[in-house]
Motif scaffolding. Sequence first.
Motif, PDB file in Angstrom:
ATOM      1  N   TRP A  79       0.814  -1.210   0.000  1.00 20.40           N
ATOM      2  CA  TRP A  79       0.000   0.000   0.000  1.00 20.40           C
ATOM      3  C   TRP A  79       0.849   1.262   0.000  1.00 20.40           C
ATOM      4  CZ3 TRP A  79       1.522   2.183   4.492  1.00 20.40           C
ATOM      5  CH2 TRP A  79       2.026   1.308   5.462  1.00 20.40           C
ATOM      6  N   LEU A  80       2.176   1.106   0.170  1.00 15.83           N
ATOM      7  CA  LEU A  80       3.076   2.257   0.206  1.00 15.83           C
ATOM      8  C   LEU A  80       4.353   1.906  -0.564  1.00 15.83           C
ATOM      9  CD1 LEU A  80       3.465   5.095   1.450  1.00 15.83           C
ATOM     10  CD2 LEU A  80       4.498   3.982   3.419  1.00 15.83           C
ATOM     11  N   PRO A  81       4.263   1.840  -1.894  1.00 21.38           N
ATOM     12  CA  PRO A  81       5.411   1.380  -2.663  1.00 21.38           C
ATOM     13  C   PRO A  81       6.596   2.345  -2.599  1.00 21.38           C
ATOM     14  CG  PRO A  81       3.621   2.066  -4.122  1.00 21.38           C
ATOM     15  CD  PRO A  81       3.115   2.175  -2.715  1.00 21.38           C
ATOM     16  N   ALA A  82       7.751   1.780  -2.295  1.00 25.63           N
ATOM     17  CA  ALA A  82       9.016   2.514  -2.265  1.00 25.63           C
ATOM     18  C   ALA A  82      10.144   1.500  -2.353  1.00 25.63           C
ATOM     19  CB  ALA A  82       9.142   3.343  -0.981  1.00 25.63           C
ATOM     20  N   ASP A  83      11.328   1.977  -2.661  1.00 19.05           N
ATOM     21  CA  ASP A  83      12.488   1.096  -2.723  1.00 19.05           C
ATOM     22  C   ASP A  83      13.076   0.847  -1.339  1.00 19.05           C
ATOM     23  OD1 ASP A  83      12.483   0.845  -5.571  1.00 19.05           O
ATOM     24  OD2 ASP A  83      13.257   2.900  -5.661  1.00 19.05           O
ATOM     25  N   GLN A  84      12.907   1.813  -0.452  1.00 18.87           N
ATOM     26  CA  GLN A  84      13.351   1.654   0.936  1.00 18.87           C
ATOM     27  C   GLN A  84      12.519   2.562   1.839  1.00 18.87           C
ATOM     28  OE1 GLN A  84      16.663   2.128  -1.015  1.00 18.87           O
ATOM     29  NE2 GLN A  84      15.975   4.141  -1.554  1.00 18.87           N
ATOM     30  N   TYR A  85      12.511   2.204   3.118  1.00 16.24           N
ATOM     31  CA  TYR A  85      11.690   2.896   4.106  1.00 16.24           C
ATOM     32  C   TYR A  85      12.568   3.291   5.283  1.00 16.24           C
ATOM     33  CZ  TYR A  85       8.208   0.499   1.340  1.00 16.24           C
ATOM     34  OH  TYR A  85       7.454   0.045   0.285  1.00 16.24           O
ATOM     35  N   VAL A  86      12.383   4.523   5.767  1.00 15.53           N
ATOM     36  CA  VAL A  86      13.133   5.018   6.919  1.00 15.53           C
ATOM     37  C   VAL A  86      12.132   5.528   7.946  1.00 15.53           C
ATOM     38  CG1 VAL A  86      14.829   6.695   7.750  1.00 15.53           C
ATOM     39  CG2 VAL A  86      15.074   5.706   5.448  1.00 15.53           C
ATOM     40  N   LEU A  87      12.249   5.025   9.148  1.00 17.33           N
ATOM     41  CA  LEU A  87      11.403   5.452  10.260  1.00 17.33           C
ATOM     42  C   LEU A  87      12.310   6.030  11.336  1.00 17.33           C
ATOM     43  CD1 LEU A  87       8.819   5.617  11.976  1.00 17.33           C
ATOM     44  CD2 LEU A  87       9.192   3.209  12.576  1.00 17.33           C
ATOM     45  N   PHE A  88      12.103   7.300  11.657  1.00 17.63           N
ATOM     46  CA  PHE A  88      12.884   7.965  12.695  1.00 17.63           C
ATOM     47  C   PHE A  88      11.932   8.357  13.806  1.00 17.63           C
ATOM     48  CE2 PHE A  88      14.924  11.344  14.971  1.00 17.63           C
ATOM     49  CZ  PHE A  88      16.267  11.023  14.941  1.00 17.63           C
ATOM     50  N   ILE A  89      12.220   7.878  15.031  1.00 11.82           N
ATOM     51  CA  ILE A  89      11.374   8.226  16.172  1.00 11.82           C
ATOM     52  C   ILE A  89      12.238   8.929  17.208  1.00 11.82           C
ATOM     53  CG2 ILE A  89       9.806   7.430  17.969  1.00 11.82           C
ATOM     54  CD1 ILE A  89       9.273   4.933  16.275  1.00 11.82           C
ATOM     55  N   GLU A  90      11.968  10.225  17.401  1.00 11.59           N
ATOM     56  CA  GLU A  90      12.683  10.964  18.431  1.00 11.59           C
ATOM     57  C   GLU A  90      11.998  10.710  19.780  1.00 11.59           C
ATOM     58  OE1 GLU A  90      12.405  15.261  18.031  1.00 11.59           O
ATOM     59  OE2 GLU A  90      10.603  15.015  16.849  1.00 11.59           O
ATOM     60  N   LYS A  91      12.757  10.886  20.849  1.00 12.60           N
ATOM     61  CA  LYS A  91      12.269  10.653  22.213  1.00 12.60           C
ATOM     62  C   LYS A  91      11.630   9.272  22.329  1.00 12.60           C
ATOM     63  CE  LYS A  91      11.821  15.524  22.970  1.00 12.60           C
ATOM     64  NZ  LYS A  91      11.030  16.673  23.294  1.00 12.60           N
ATOM     65  N   SER A  92      12.322   8.286  21.751  1.00 12.68           N
ATOM     66  CA  SER A  92      11.787   6.929  21.703  1.00 12.68           C
ATOM     67  C   SER A  92      11.663   6.282  23.081  1.00 12.68           C
ATOM     68  CB  SER A  92      12.646   6.050  20.795  1.00 12.68           C
ATOM     69  OG  SER A  92      13.959   5.928  21.315  1.00 12.68           O
ATOM     70  N   ASP A  93      12.392   6.781  24.058  1.00  9.89           N
ATOM     71  CA  ASP A  93      12.278   6.232  25.409  1.00  9.89           C
ATOM     72  C   ASP A  93      10.910   6.533  26.023  1.00  9.89           C
ATOM     73  OD1 ASP A  93      13.711   8.851  25.221  1.00  9.89           O
ATOM     74  OD2 ASP A  93      13.350   8.883  27.370  1.00  9.89           O
ATOM     75  N   GLN A  94      10.138   7.423  25.403  1.00 12.75           N
ATOM     76  CA  GLN A  94       8.803   7.770  25.905  1.00 12.75           C
ATOM     77  C   GLN A  94       7.695   6.918  25.282  1.00 12.75           C
ATOM     78  OE1 GLN A  94       8.215  10.165  28.377  1.00 12.75           O
ATOM     79  NE2 GLN A  94      10.422   9.854  28.530  1.00 12.75           N
ATOM     80  N   ILE A  95       8.036   6.090  24.293  1.00 16.03           N
ATOM     81  CA  ILE A  95       7.038   5.250  23.628  1.00 16.03           C
ATOM     82  C   ILE A  95       6.391   4.320  24.647  1.00 16.03           C
ATOM     83  CG2 ILE A  95       6.671   3.431  21.911  1.00 16.03           C
ATOM     84  CD1 ILE A  95       9.039   4.630  20.356  1.00 16.03           C
ATOM     85  N   LEU A  96       5.072   4.319  24.678  1.00 17.01           N
ATOM     86  CA  LEU A  96       4.263   3.449  25.537  1.00 17.01           C
ATOM     87  C   LEU A  96       4.642   3.548  27.013  1.00 17.01           C
ATOM     88  CD1 LEU A  96       4.103   0.511  23.032  1.00 17.01           C
ATOM     89  CD2 LEU A  96       2.163   1.917  23.765  1.00 17.01           C
ATOM     90  N   ARG A  97       4.970   4.735  27.453  1.00 16.34           N
ATOM     91  CA  ARG A  97       5.323   4.932  28.865  1.00 16.34           C
ATOM     92  C   ARG A  97       4.139   4.634  29.779  1.00 16.34           C
ATOM     93  NH1 ARG A  97       4.900   9.587  26.335  1.00 16.34           N
ATOM     94  NH2 ARG A  97       3.328  11.074  27.004  1.00 16.34           N
ATOM     95  N   ASP A  98       2.906   4.721  29.248  1.00 13.69           N
ATOM     96  CA  ASP A  98       1.718   4.424  30.045  1.00 13.69           C
ATOM     97  C   ASP A  98       1.293   2.962  29.926  1.00 13.69           C
ATOM     98  OD1 ASP A  98       1.724   7.136  30.624  1.00 13.69           O
ATOM     99  OD2 ASP A  98       0.315   7.609  29.011  1.00 13.69           O
ATOM    100  N   GLU A  99       1.902   2.209  29.013  1.00 13.13           N
ATOM    101  CA  GLU A  99       1.583   0.795  28.792  1.00 13.13           C
ATOM    102  C   GLU A  99       2.878   0.024  28.569  1.00 13.13           C
ATOM    103  OE1 GLU A  99      -1.278   0.241  25.652  1.00 13.13           O
ATOM    104  OE2 GLU A  99      -2.408   2.007  26.281  1.00 13.13           O
ATOM    105  N   VAL A 100       3.654  -0.128  29.618  1.00  8.84           N
ATOM    106  CA  VAL A 100       4.991  -0.704  29.508  1.00  8.84           C
ATOM    107  C   VAL A 100       4.965  -2.091  28.867  1.00  8.84           C
ATOM    108  CG1 VAL A 100       7.040  -1.391  30.813  1.00  8.84           C
ATOM    109  CG2 VAL A 100       5.807   0.686  31.438  1.00  8.84           C
TER     110      VAL A 100
END
Length: 157
Positions: A79-100
């Motif tokens: 559904w998202l055609p590309a030759d490569q994909y880059v995902l950058f997540i800043e402040k990743s230590d905060q991901i799901l802090r309420d649902e460890v």
Amino acid sequence: MKEPWEQVKPWLYLASPGSVGRVRDLLPLSGLTFAAWMNGETMGDSDAVFEQFWHGFQLPEYFGWNFPALSDCLRDLRWLPADQYVLFIEKSDQILRDEVEARFDFFGSLLRAGEKWGRLRGREDVERVKFLVVLECDEREVQGMREIITNAVDSAC
């Protein structure tokens, strides 16, 4: 922490060969690259994670708003055609802090996507990944993030 590069202009950076390792090995190959930039600070619970991916990664209409569906979508990507994909997540230590506990599901989804897409062989026979994830976090949180990811990897296997 010293920055690995120096900004000369908003669009121009200088880097010494030893300061960033082999920067070229991290850069996408020529071709269409899809990049998503997300903020872990706004991903405190599962719904917020799904919302960030819905908008930032342009998930398809059939997305099921749960971690198995996220994993399926990231491993499909028709559904998202590309030759490569880059995902950058800043402040990743905060991901799901309420649902460890949900962190295992989240990082497991990223792991399965990365394993699915494998590597590309570029110029000079250098291997590069097709699905690159960069998790930025506070320097003091690096070890804790490494443990969370390692545990997620262990539970996903």
